[in-house]
Design an enzyme around this catalytic site. Structure first.
Site, PDB file in Angstrom:
ATOM      1  N   HIS A  18      10.839 -29.256 -32.251  1.00  0.00           N
ATOM      2  CA  HIS A  18       9.721 -28.976 -31.287  1.00  0.00           C
ATOM      3  C   HIS A  18       8.334 -29.653 -31.898  1.00  0.00           C
ATOM      4  CE1 HIS A  18      11.911 -24.990 -30.846  1.00  0.00           C
ATOM      5  NE2 HIS A  18      11.977 -25.536 -29.520  1.00  0.00           N
ATOM      6  N   LYS A  42      16.887 -13.954 -22.109  1.00  0.00           N
ATOM      7  CA  LYS A  42      17.204 -14.192 -23.300  1.00  0.00           C
ATOM      8  C   LYS A  42      16.828 -12.983 -24.209  1.00  0.00           C
ATOM      9  CE  LYS A  42      16.936 -19.154 -23.506  1.00  0.00           C
ATOM     10  NZ  LYS A  42      16.523 -20.443 -24.019  1.00  0.00           N
ATOM     11  N   ARG A  91      17.491 -33.588 -26.222  1.00  0.00           N
ATOM     12  CA  ARG A  91      18.464 -34.026 -27.333  1.00  0.00           C
ATOM     13  C   ARG A  91      19.543 -34.543 -27.161  1.00  0.00           C
ATOM     14  NH1 ARG A  91      17.616 -27.754 -28.877  1.00  0.00           N
ATOM     15  NH2 ARG A  91      17.620 -27.949 -26.464  1.00  0.00           N
ATOM     16  N   SER A 129      16.728 -23.898 -31.902  1.00  0.00           N
ATOM     17  CA  SER A 129      16.108 -22.565 -32.662  1.00  0.00           C
ATOM     18  C   SER A 129      17.450 -21.647 -32.954  1.00  0.00           C
ATOM     19  CB  SER A 129      15.297 -21.790 -31.844  1.00  0.00           C
ATOM     20  OG  SER A 129      14.054 -22.738 -31.405  1.00  0.00           O
TER      21      SER A 129
END
Ligand code: ADP
Length: 169
Positions: A18, A42, A91, A129
């Site tokens: 990040h 989440k 990514r 994460s």
């Protein structure tokens, strides 16, 4: 007119991946707002305030980066803070499909806000994460993935959770 961008995400917790995106986006805009989103789907390890607080601690070296949090649609938040762009990191090809749909949907909802994608730095292309949380929960070394303050807070939180779990058994 100031060029303002919003970088939304869960940041549960912030990683060097990040921070790499943040550093590069901050050099492209007058102001970058890193905005922690409340995503009801989440189950985060840190509260929205804790995630924002960690971001503030690690982002203070960048004077044009602000941290905030929001509930609801990202485009609505972006319009509210007069941002012209939403920043997202990519990514792998697997990120692309979701991001593509989200960017098109956001564009449909607001013509004022565009989405800009920044490619990950190769060395962080595997970093998320979730990977950090999983590695830490199994006692793995996460020094190369997150700043020291995040590493400590993460380990403390995992300890608290394990103690609570231990008490329940
Ligand atoms: P979200 O739940 O919105 O995906 P994340 O905190 O997981 O929240 O990610 C926020 C943004 O940061 C996303 O655009 C994600 O693709 C990007 N990102 C996360 N990790 C990396 C990384 N290692 N390199 C580049 N971008 C990343």
């Amino acid at each position: 007119m100031a060029r303002i961008a919003v970088y939304p995400g869960s940041f549960d917790p912030v990683t060097y991946g990040h921070m790499d995106v943040i550093e590069r986006a901050a050099s492209l805009f007058d102001e970058l707002i890193v905005a922690v989103s409340l995503n009801p789907g989440k189950n985060p390890l840190f509260t929205i305030e804790e995630r924002a607080e960690l971001l503030r601690e690690v982002l203070h070296p960048w004077p044009n980066v602000k941290v905030d949090f929001f509930k609801g649609l990202t485009v609505n938040y972006a319009e509210k803070v007069s941002a012209q762009a939403i920043i997202r990191g990519l990514r792998a090809v697997s990120d692309f499909e979701n991001e593509f749909v989200m960017a098109l949907t956001n564009r449909k909802m607001s013509k004022k806000v565009d989405t800009i994608f920044l490619m990950t730095k190769a060395e962080y292309s595997f970093l998320s994460s979730s990977v950090v949380k999983e590695a830490a929960s199994f006692g793995g070394c996460i020094k190369d993935f997150v700043p020291e303050v995040v590493r400590k807070r993460l380990i403390d939180r995992l300890r608290e959770i394990n103690n609570i779990k231990g008490d329940e058994q």
